[in-house]
Design a protein around this motif. Structure first.
Motif, mmCIF file in Angstrom:
data_model
loop_
_atom_site.group_PDB
_atom_site.id
_atom_site.type_symbol
_atom_site.label_atom_id
_atom_site.label_comp_id
_atom_site.label_asym_id
_atom_site.label_seq_id
_atom_site.Cartn_x
_atom_site.Cartn_y
_atom_site.Cartn_z
ATOM 1 N N ASP A 183 54.902 54.821 24.332
ATOM 2 C CA ASP A 183 55.974 54.381 25.057
ATOM 3 C C ASP A 183 56.240 55.429 25.905
ATOM 4 O O ASP A 183 57.395 55.996 24.860
ATOM 5 C CB ASP A 183 57.139 52.957 24.753
ATOM 6 C CG ASP A 183 57.956 52.818 26.226
ATOM 7 O OD1 ASP A 183 57.983 53.258 27.219
ATOM 8 O OD2 ASP A 183 58.789 51.925 26.501
ATOM 9 N N PRO A 184 56.739 56.327 27.173
ATOM 10 C CA PRO A 184 57.344 57.325 27.490
ATOM 11 C C PRO A 184 58.256 56.714 27.767
ATOM 12 O O PRO A 184 59.864 57.783 28.016
ATOM 13 C CB PRO A 184 56.302 57.771 28.899
ATOM 14 C CG PRO A 184 55.841 56.226 29.433
ATOM 15 C CD PRO A 184 54.870 55.447 28.118
ATOM 16 N N ALA A 185 58.828 55.715 28.354
ATOM 17 C CA ALA A 185 60.036 54.949 28.428
ATOM 18 C C ALA A 185 60.548 54.275 27.083
ATOM 19 O O ALA A 185 61.915 53.946 27.417
ATOM 20 C CB ALA A 185 60.792 54.276 29.930
ATOM 21 N N PHE A 186 60.804 55.009 26.466
ATOM 22 C CA PHE A 186 61.102 54.607 25.332
ATOM 23 C C PHE A 186 62.078 54.915 25.065
ATOM 24 O O PHE A 186 63.146 55.856 25.272
ATOM 25 C CB PHE A 186 60.391 55.023 23.695
ATOM 26 C CG PHE A 186 61.172 54.582 22.656
ATOM 27 C CD1 PHE A 186 61.512 53.244 21.674
ATOM 28 C CD2 PHE A 186 62.580 55.180 21.597
ATOM 29 C CE1 PHE A 186 61.358 52.619 20.976
ATOM 30 C CE2 PHE A 186 62.838 54.743 20.625
ATOM 31 C CZ PHE A 186 62.219 53.380 20.689
ATOM 32 N N ASN A 187 63.552 53.801 24.789
ATOM 33 C CA ASN A 187 64.597 53.432 24.599
ATOM 34 C C ASN A 187 65.542 52.655 23.680
ATOM 35 O O ASN A 187 65.466 51.403 23.260
ATOM 36 C CB ASN A 187 65.867 53.120 25.840
ATOM 37 C CG ASN A 187 67.098 53.298 25.976
ATOM 38 O OD1 ASN A 187 67.863 53.873 24.542
ATOM 39 N ND2 ASN A 187 67.388 52.709 26.947
ATOM 40 N N LEU A 188 66.318 53.733 22.043
ATOM 41 C CA LEU A 188 66.996 53.290 21.288
ATOM 42 C C LEU A 188 67.800 52.279 21.442
ATOM 43 O O LEU A 188 67.726 50.400 20.743
ATOM 44 C CB LEU A 188 66.705 54.395 20.186
ATOM 45 C CG LEU A 188 67.228 53.281 18.653
ATOM 46 C CD1 LEU A 188 65.924 52.707 18.264
ATOM 47 C CD2 LEU A 188 67.532 54.534 17.821
ATOM 48 N N GLU A 189 68.649 52.663 22.002
ATOM 49 C CA GLU A 189 69.756 51.622 22.369
ATOM 50 C C GLU A 189 69.308 49.922 23.114
ATOM 51 O O GLU A 189 69.829 49.136 22.726
ATOM 52 C CB GLU A 189 70.632 52.060 23.409
ATOM 53 C CG GLU A 189 71.385 53.419 22.735
ATOM 54 C CD GLU A 189 70.508 55.044 23.112
ATOM 55 O OE1 GLU A 189 69.443 54.675 23.205
ATOM 56 O OE2 GLU A 189 70.848 55.925 22.438
ATOM 57 N N TYR A 190 67.991 50.017 23.372
ATOM 58 C CA TYR A 190 67.777 48.795 23.994
ATOM 59 C C TYR A 190 67.432 47.887 23.100
ATOM 60 O O TYR A 190 67.397 46.688 22.600
ATOM 61 C CB TYR A 190 66.479 48.725 24.755
ATOM 62 C CG TYR A 190 64.907 47.918 25.418
ATOM 63 C CD1 TYR A 190 66.487 46.663 25.754
ATOM 64 C CD2 TYR A 190 64.441 47.149 24.923
ATOM 65 C CE1 TYR A 190 65.763 46.210 26.632
ATOM 66 C CE2 TYR A 190 64.298 45.863 24.997
ATOM 67 C CZ TYR A 190 64.392 45.213 26.090
ATOM 68 O OH TYR A 190 63.695 43.863 26.297
ATOM 69 N N HIS A 191 66.127 48.416 22.325
ATOM 70 C CA HIS A 191 65.918 47.951 20.850
ATOM 71 C C HIS A 191 66.782 47.428 19.715
ATOM 72 O O HIS A 191 66.637 46.094 19.452
ATOM 73 C CB HIS A 191 64.930 48.500 20.661
ATOM 74 C CG HIS A 191 63.438 48.524 21.154
ATOM 75 N ND1 HIS A 191 62.465 47.426 21.256
ATOM 76 C CD2 HIS A 191 63.003 49.103 22.167
ATOM 77 C CE1 HIS A 191 61.718 48.060 21.951
ATOM 78 N NE2 HIS A 191 62.109 49.102 22.573
ATOM 79 N N VAL A 192 68.209 48.590 19.918
ATOM 80 C CA VAL A 192 69.152 48.527 18.522
ATOM 81 C C VAL A 192 70.439 47.165 19.003
ATOM 82 O O VAL A 192 70.870 47.788 20.384
ATOM 83 C CB VAL A 192 69.656 49.279 18.258
ATOM 84 C CG1 VAL A 192 70.625 49.134 16.687
ATOM 85 C CG2 VAL A 192 68.116 49.919 17.595
ATOM 86 N N ARG A 193 70.638 45.894 19.011
ATOM 87 C CA ARG A 193 71.573 45.332 19.926
ATOM 88 C C ARG A 193 73.009 44.807 18.818
ATOM 89 O O ARG A 193 72.555 45.329 18.098
ATOM 90 C CB ARG A 193 71.044 44.471 20.420
ATOM 91 C CG ARG A 193 69.832 44.657 21.753
ATOM 92 C CD ARG A 193 68.850 43.439 22.416
ATOM 93 N NE ARG A 193 68.296 44.345 22.753
ATOM 94 C CZ ARG A 193 67.354 42.742 23.529
ATOM 95 N NH1 ARG A 193 67.571 42.077 23.972
ATOM 96 N NH2 ARG A 193 66.003 43.813 24.752
ATOM 97 N N ARG A 194 74.147 44.869 19.220
ATOM 98 C CA ARG A 194 75.126 44.571 18.868
ATOM 99 C C ARG A 194 75.947 43.439 19.100
ATOM 100 O O ARG A 194 75.580 42.957 20.196
ATOM 101 C CB ARG A 194 76.211 45.576 19.201
ATOM 102 C CG ARG A 194 76.986 45.288 17.331
ATOM 103 C CD ARG A 194 78.175 46.999 17.484
ATOM 104 N NE ARG A 194 79.113 47.087 16.469
ATOM 105 C CZ ARG A 194 78.017 47.836 15.379
ATOM 106 N NH1 ARG A 194 77.328 48.465 15.022
ATOM 107 N NH2 ARG A 194 79.715 47.579 14.118
ATOM 108 N N THR A 195 76.104 42.178 18.703
ATOM 109 C CA THR A 195 76.986 41.236 18.948
ATOM 110 C C THR A 195 78.050 41.225 17.797
ATOM 111 O O THR A 195 77.982 41.836 17.074
ATOM 112 C CB THR A 195 76.149 39.774 18.893
ATOM 113 O OG1 THR A 195 76.967 39.151 19.759
ATOM 114 C CG2 THR A 195 75.874 39.609 17.274
ATOM 115 N N ALA A 196 79.204 39.883 17.988
ATOM 116 C CA ALA A 196 79.425 39.434 17.333
ATOM 117 C C ALA A 196 80.513 38.317 17.350
ATOM 118 O O ALA A 196 79.641 37.136 18.418
ATOM 119 C CB ALA A 196 81.221 40.085 16.995
#
Length: 478
Positions: free
Chosen positions: A76-89
């Motif tokens: 995926d040339p547009a791979f973005n780690l921040e898209y896949h690793v998410r945060r919630t509470a």
């Protein structure tokens, strides 16, 4: 032409064909850690430092034109780690029930097919200074056994993060193949599968006796699979149309209890797992007003055929058996005995070999035929409920210095199947994860309660069956 993609196997592609608006083919887990949660940037750094060990996690799907072959994995040339690793509470008070609700909500959403097929959620605000990670990965990417190995790639054996060798050059996506290249690669992949089959046939000519024995075994296995199709699973409240929304419940136990039950009554830990599931379903059916006299449910029990040298590799190396759940039996000890004998018979039978053979044959099939075959695999004619038992590491694991306290698995719901039960052992515990359709199983908590009661019942019977000196020694040791 340089190879820029990897073709999915028939089993991997089958999970894609099975997915629909209501049937989501992702699996995962909920892991709870000692707190506090690491800052998001530290989480991203640790995952980024290990991502080269998991190349598939930076790849997305592409389909060859003209249905010339199974889908392929491409960078995926547009791979973005921040898209896949998410945060919630979680909101206060951060209870376990709130964590289960968050898990159900996350697993109610399909993964985006235009991106790498995984997500990882960091969940803060859990009571008693704890935090969690909820992993969600498409089944086309991993199977349960492989998933455990991949988890260990991201986790550490001790509080100090291990040193991981890095490649000399930073990752760069390979060029996205053109439609023409995908068409050629699809045709080459099909031809390669044909050559592999022909090679096996030639090898068989050199070993005629072994070949005859193998053909006989395969014939028996396929025959047993045909018998299973001609003897469908019974109609139950578990086999109804489902929607996209999920409920999730978890049941905790310890592996020593299951081993003690196994030691008292014979069989395997997996036999005990199936026995407590059977007992819970029997009680739940009674609560639903369903009579169980003469009723035997069928469980789809995945079986790993992954060899030692394949451990840690992505993709699926699975076949399946249809195990009986004898809810017609009144006595819990007798239920366990019926299951023990039945599972011994299945292991001695060629059912798993027949399923594996059919899966291997599907590698030669065009995508349209494969789609029909995959629908048959998950048909309600074959089973009522998915029950998968995943062996995990029996030692503690850590993420960024935080000890992983508990781990719970999350399975998937095939079409017209309202319940799936996954079991995961980790560091002396054995935990059940129950996934239910939101509308069809509003009483999933009741089923979880019945499962806890079934474990306690068999544990008490096992203690009564133990010799008195062993019981006294066990109590003094605790």
């Amino acid at each position: 032409m340089a190879r820029t993609s990897d073709r999915l196997t028939a089993v991997d592609a089958g999970f894609l064909h099975q997915e629909g608006p209501a049937a989501h083919m992702h699996i995962g887990g909920v892991t709870v850690f000692e707190g506090p949660a690491p800052p998001q940037e530290e989480v991203l750094d640790q995952i980024r430092s290990r991502l080269h060990l998991l190349p598939r996690y930076r790849q997305r799907l592409a389909r060859p034109p003209l249905q010339s072959g199974n889908p392929v994995w491409i960078d995926d040339p547009a791979f973005n780690l921040e898209y896949h690793v998410r945060r919630t509470a979680l909101p206060t008070p951060g209870s376990r029930s709130q964590l289960r609700e968050a898990t159900a909500l996350i697993f109610s959403q399909r993964l985006d097919r235009s991106k790498p097929l995984w997500e990882l959620w960091v969940v803060e605000g859990i009571r008693n200074d704890r935090w969690a990670m909820i992993s969600k990965t498409h089944h086309a990417l991993i199977d349960g056994i492989s998933g455990i190995d991949i988890a260990t790639a991201l986790l550490d054996l001790g509080p100090e993060p291990m040193e991981v060798p890095h490649p000399d050059q930073a990752w760069q996506a390979r060029p996205v193949p053109t439609p023409a290249e995908l068409l050629v690669e699809g045709m080459v992949g099909a031809a390669r599968a044909g050559v592999k089959g022909l090679t096996r046939a030639v090898e068989a000519v050199g070993r005629p006796r072994a070949a005859v024995d193998r053909v006989r075994e395969i014939g028996e296995g396929v025959g047993e699979m045909a018998w299973a199709l001609m003897n469908p699973a019974p109609d139950t409240p578990l086999n109804v149309p489902i929607g996209p929304h999920r409920r999730y419940r978890a049941v905790e136990s310890d592996l020593a209890t299951f081993r003690r039950i196994k030691g008292a009554f014979g069989g395997t830990v997996n036999d005990v797992v199936l026995a407590v599931v059977t007992s819970a379903l029997r009680d739940w059916l009674h609560e639903r007003g369903v009579r169980t006299e003469g009723l035997e449910l069928r469980a789809l029990v995945p079986v790993s055929v992954r060899t030692e040298d394949e451990r840690g590799q992505l993709g699926n190396r699975l076949t399946a058996m249809r195990g009986p759940l004898p809810v017609y039996v009144d006595d819990p000890r007798q239920r366990l005995e019926v299951i023990r004998r039945s599972m011994e018979g299945l292991k001695e039978s060629k059912q798993a070999l027949g399923a594996e053979t059919i899966s291997n044959v599907q590698n030669f099939a065009p995508p349209t035929v494969l789609a029909q075959a995959s629908r048959l695999t998950f048909s309600t004619r074959l089973f009522n409920v998915l029950v998968t038992n995943i062996p995990g590491p029996q030692f503690p694991l850590y993420f960024h210095g935080r000890r992983m306290e508990r781990a719970f698995p999350v399975a998937f719901l095939p079409k017209d199947h309202a319940l799936a039960i996954a079991i995961l052992s980790y560091d002396g515990a054995i935990n059940f994860g129950l996934v239910g359709d939101h509308d069809a199983l509003p009483d999933l908590e009741l089923l979880a309660d019945r499962l806890r009661a079934a474990i306690d019942e068999l544990a008490a019977l096992a203690e009564e069956a133990e010799p008195a000196p062993r019981r006294r020694a066990s109590r003094s040791a605790s």
